[in-house]
Design a protein around this motif. Structure first.
Motif, PDB file in Angstrom:
ATOM      1  N   ASN A  55       0.845  -1.195   0.000  1.00  0.00           N
ATOM      2  CA  ASN A  55       0.000   0.000   0.000  1.00  0.00           C
ATOM      3  C   ASN A  55       0.875   1.237   0.000  1.00  0.00           C
ATOM      4  N   TRP A  81      -6.096  -6.647  -0.184  1.00  0.00           N
ATOM      5  CA  TRP A  81      -6.573  -5.278  -0.425  1.00  0.00           C
ATOM      6  C   TRP A  81      -7.728  -5.283  -1.426  1.00  0.00           C
ATOM      7  N   LYS A  88      -8.007  -0.640   7.801  1.00  0.00           N
ATOM      8  CA  LYS A  88      -7.027   0.437   7.938  1.00  0.00           C
ATOM      9  C   LYS A  88      -7.680   1.587   8.684  1.00  0.00           C
ATOM     10  N   TYR A  90      -7.245   5.465  10.626  1.00  0.00           N
ATOM     11  CA  TYR A  90      -6.512   6.723  10.661  1.00  0.00           C
ATOM     12  C   TYR A  90      -7.007   7.559  11.836  1.00  0.00           C
ATOM     13  N   ARG A 154     -12.011   4.614   9.587  1.00  0.00           N
ATOM     14  CA  ARG A 154     -11.680   3.284   9.072  1.00  0.00           C
ATOM     15  C   ARG A 154     -12.068   3.198   7.600  1.00  0.00           C
ATOM     16  N   ALA A 200      -1.942   7.394   9.547  1.00  0.00           N
ATOM     17  CA  ALA A 200      -2.355   5.993   9.399  1.00  0.00           C
ATOM     18  C   ALA A 200      -1.939   5.242  10.655  1.00  0.00           C
ATOM     19  N   ILE A 203      -3.418  -0.932  11.388  1.00  0.00           N
ATOM     20  CA  ILE A 203      -3.730  -1.821  10.273  1.00  0.00           C
ATOM     21  C   ILE A 203      -3.891  -3.230  10.818  1.00  0.00           C
TER      22      ILE A 203
END
Length: 235
Positions: A55, A81, A88, A90, A154, A200, A203
Motif C-alpha cells: 500500500n 486489499w 485500515k 486513521y 476506518r 495511518a 492496520i
C-alpha cells in the motif's frame, strides 16, 4: 536514511512506519526521500525478489505501510486489499464540529483537469465516464473541540486521497489540507499546520500465509500531538 522505521518483519511481510515528508515511491521530478529508497538501502532482497510496497500513503500523511518480501508475497497481500479484507484506521483532525459517527460511500474519481486531485461522484453517467471507484469510509468522534473534531476513521480497500476527499465532501475537511479545504474552511483553520492532520494509525488483517490475525499500531507523531494540544487549549 531517516523518516522510516521498521516495526515488524517476518519471512513474508515488513511493517514500516513513515514520517510526513517521505514519499512512498519515487515520482518524476521529486527529490523527496521514499520508502522504496529505505527498502533498497536496508532490505535489498525485497527488490531483488520482486517484492515491494503493498500500500501507499500520501507524501504528507504519516503512519503505517506494508511491504512484501517476494513477488508471490506481494501478490497474496495485494489480493487482501482487492477483497477489502484489510482494516485500515486513521486518526485525523477535521475543521468544525462533526457528527458523532458516520459512513460515506460516494464514488471517487480523478479530477478531470487536475491530476493531483480527486473528486466524489454521485451521477452514474459521470461516474462511468470518469471511471469512478467504489469507496467506503467510516468515522467516529474521539473528541469534539467545536472548532475542530478529532476522528477515528476506518477504510476498507483504499482509493487515492479517500479519507481526505470523503470528509471534505460532507463539509469537514482535514485541518491543514490545502488541497481539499474551501475558502470558508481556510479562514477557520488557525492551527498553522505545515501538512494535513492525517495519520495511518492502525492496520489489521488475517495473514494469507498462516491464517493468524495481525494488528499493528502507530502513535501520533510529535507535530500532530502538538497541534492537537493547541486545538484542545482553545476548547
Amino acid at each position: 536514511m531517516n523518516g522510516v522505521s521498521c516495526i515488524y518483519r517476518d519471512e513474508h511481510i515488513i511493517i514500516l512506519d513513515k514520517e510526513a515528508g517521505v514519499a512512498s515511491t519515487r515520482l518524476e521530478g521529486s527529490s523527496l526521500p521514499t520508502v522504496e529508497d529505505w527498502l533498497m538501502q536496508n532490505i535489498p532482497s525485497v527488490a531483488a525478489n520482486g517484492g515491494g510496497l503493498v500500500n501507499r500513503l500520501d507524501n504528507l500523511t504519516s503512519g503505517l505501510i506494508v511491504a512484501a518480501f517476494t513477488a508471490d508475497d506481494l501478490f497474496e497481500m495485494r489480493a487482501l486489499w482487492k477483497k477489502r479484507e484489510v482494516e485500515k484506521e486513521y486518526i485525523c483532525l477535521v475543521i468544525g464540529s462533526a457528527p458523532p459517527e458516520g459512513r460515506i460511500t460516494t464514488l471517487i474519481a480523478h479530477h478531470p483537469t487536475r491530476s493531483n486531485k480527486m473528486i466524489v461522484v454521485k451521477d452514474l453517467e459521470e461516474a462511468k465516464l470518469l471511471k469512478a471507484r467504489a469507496a467506503e469510509t467510516e468515522f467516529w468522534v474521539l473528541e469534539d473541540m467545536f472548532e475542530y473534531t478529532l476522528l477515528r476513521v476506518r477504510i476498507y480497500g483504499g482509493v487515492r486521497h479517500q479519507v481526505r476527499v470523503h470528509l471534505s465532501s460532507i463539509g469537514f475537511p482535514i485541518a491543514g489540507d490545502e488541497l481539499y479545504k474551501k475558502e470558508k474552511h481556510k479562514r477557520r483553520d488557525w492551527l498553522g499546520l505545515s501538512r494535513h492532520f492525517l495519520h495511518a494509525s492502525r492496520i489489521s488483517f488475517v495473514s494469507p500465509f498462516d491464517g493468524k490475525r495481525l494488528e499493528f499500531d502507530s502513535p501520533l507523531p510529535r507535530d500532530l500531538e502538538e497541534a492537537l494540544a493547541k486545538a484542545k487549549g482553545m476548547k
